[in-house]
Design an enzyme around this catalytic site. Sequence first.
Site, short mmCIF file in Angstrom:
data_model
loop_
_atom_site.label_atom_id
_atom_site.label_comp_id
_atom_site.label_asym_id
_atom_site.label_seq_id
_atom_site.Cartn_x
_atom_site.Cartn_y
_atom_site.Cartn_z
N GLU A 166 0.79 -1.23 0.00
CA GLU A 166 0.00 0.00 0.00
C GLU A 166 0.82 1.29 0.00
O GLU A 166 0.90 1.99 1.03
CB GLU A 166 -0.97 -0.01 1.18
CG GLU A 166 -1.89 -1.22 1.17
CD GLU A 166 -2.98 -1.16 2.24
OE1 GLU A 166 -2.84 -0.40 3.21
OE2 GLU A 166 -3.97 -1.88 2.09
N GLU A 351 -6.09 -8.11 -0.17
CA GLU A 351 -6.72 -7.89 1.14
C GLU A 351 -8.17 -7.51 0.93
O GLU A 351 -8.49 -6.70 0.06
CB GLU A 351 -6.06 -6.75 1.94
CG GLU A 351 -4.77 -7.09 2.61
CD GLU A 351 -4.18 -5.91 3.39
OE1 GLU A 351 -4.95 -5.08 3.93
OE2 GLU A 351 -2.94 -5.83 3.45
C1 GBH Z 1 -4.99 -2.40 5.39
O1 GBH Z 1 -4.99 -1.13 4.80
C2 GBH Z 1 -3.61 -2.69 5.94
O2 GBH Z 1 -2.80 -3.28 4.95
C3 GBH Z 1 -3.63 -3.56 7.17
O3 GBH Z 1 -2.38 -3.53 7.77
C4 GBH Z 1 -4.75 -3.14 8.10
O4 GBH Z 1 -4.78 -3.91 9.27
C5 GBH Z 1 -6.06 -3.25 7.36
O5 GBH Z 1 -6.03 -2.37 6.29
C6 GBH Z 1 -7.28 -2.89 8.19
O6 GBH Z 1 -7.28 -1.55 8.53
O7 GBH Z 1 -5.93 6.33 10.11
O8 GBH Z 1 -8.29 6.67 10.34
O9 GBH Z 1 -7.13 7.65 8.49
C7 GBH Z 1 -6.21 -0.76 4.23
C8 GBH Z 1 -6.25 0.67 3.81
C9 GBH Z 1 -6.33 2.89 4.30
C10 GBH Z 1 -7.05 1.44 5.98
C11 GBH Z 1 -6.24 4.00 5.29
C12 GBH Z 1 -6.92 2.56 7.02
C13 GBH Z 1 -6.85 5.01 7.24
C14 GBH Z 1 -7.59 5.08 8.51
N1 GBH Z 1 -6.14 1.61 4.88
N2 GBH Z 1 -7.12 3.85 6.39
S1 GBH Z 1 -7.20 6.52 9.42
#
Ligand code: GBH
Length: 442
Positions: A166, A351
């Site tokens: 990512e 994912e």
């Molecule tokens: C995934 O990202 C990750 O690869 C993984 O490690 C994680 O556990 C999983 O998601 C579940 O969250 O900080 O409130 O702005 C997915 C994409 C995009 C999810 C950004 C979290 C930001 C939340 N991510 N998003 S915030």
Amino acid sequence: MPFKRTDFPKDFLFGVATSSYQIEGHGFGQAGRTHWDDFAATPGNVVRAENGATACDHYHRFEEDLDLIAGAGLDCYRFSTSWARVMPDGRTPSQEGLDFYDRLTDAMLERGIKPAATLYHWELPSDLADLGGWRNRDIAKWFGDYTETIMGRIGDRMYSVAPINEPWCVSWLSHFHGHHAPGLRDIRATARAIHHILLAHGTAIQTMRSLGMDNLGGVFNMEWSTPADDSAEAIEKAALYDEIYNHCFLSGVFKGRYPERVMAGIAPHLPQGWQDDFDVITTPLDWVGVNYYTRKLIAPDPTEPWPSLKEVTGPLPKTFMDWEIYPEGLYKFLKRTAQDYTGDLPIFVTENGMAAPDVLTNGTCDDPDRIAFVEAHLAQVQRAMAEGVPVNGYYLWSLLDNYEWALGYEKRFGLVHVDFETLERTPKSSYHAIKQALGALT
Ligand code: GBH
């Protein structure tokens, strides 16, 4: 679970995904300090200032965890190697770290599980963060050396490898929004990180090619972008968000350029000579991975610096993360990725999954919403496949409840419940449903 393995082509792969810092326990073995340890130690960054020192103690319990994967009839396991475990100071190899991933790899193969590695899932060694981390161009070389060290040891047994999980999160979320380590809010740092991440990605791919490896890919997170209303301003901001979030990195890797709307904000901040790096950045891949969870509603916000937009709460049912459930977005991304960027290249959903409250009651944990979520998204995968998109597999996030970054241990994504006091694992009803769907339950 009404879906069955036999609804998919014979060689379609089902897997689960995790990442090193989120499950291993970075206090175990000789892993070096990471920028996540530093970030979590600063009050206000992470819920209850929790970190990954113990996490799921996968470091000591990996055999049990791999038994769970094999027991469900899953084909492959997307895990990540920790740079700080392989090289505690970021540049000097650790025998102990290399031995750990060697044992983990063999333990997968013994159980018939295909190892799908990611080289960077966010825990940068603190010593490299102190040198500027992703803002420093030298990180491409450091990352290449790390790639050579870890893949020189286990690369001969990998099913597939992707360098960086990512790129949007590593750059924007961490250097612009400040929500992840290193917690910066700076467009210049963000622009440099964007470019150095792609340079490091290309460098790692070339390094692995020179080791004779194949089945190398890239993993990109995507959020479907929808205008919050039908005003011209909202439509334009949603298009800008789409380019920043969903197009920028694919465009870099597959087209050798950054999208126009993104350039309008980052051009003054890109490092010198950036145009010349696209030869390395566009090194051909064997597959591409899509991480998909939700969509976003986007509106203008003139009080914010460029890109001057904000997210607005949407009307759809939400997960425990407060993310809207929008399965159709997965179909749209699979189609668009093939059409705009990757053509016949195999695509994997690397994912997809959801957080739920997941309470353990009398030794069982019922999570019917997760089962429905997976089912709805798999139906969209099938829809894309029926229209010719070459989707070759699906990895569910995640095997275990784990360290959910800035949200600590509060948000549970696992097929398997983890009690963070005793570290006991209990398969949830979703685990049993997947097992049944895959034909492993007799
Ligand atoms: C995934 O990202 C990750 O690869 C993984 O490690 C994680 O556990 C999983 O998601 C579940 O969250 O900080 O409130 O702005 C997915 C994409 C995009 C999810 C950004 C979290 C930001 C939340 N991510 N998003 S915030």
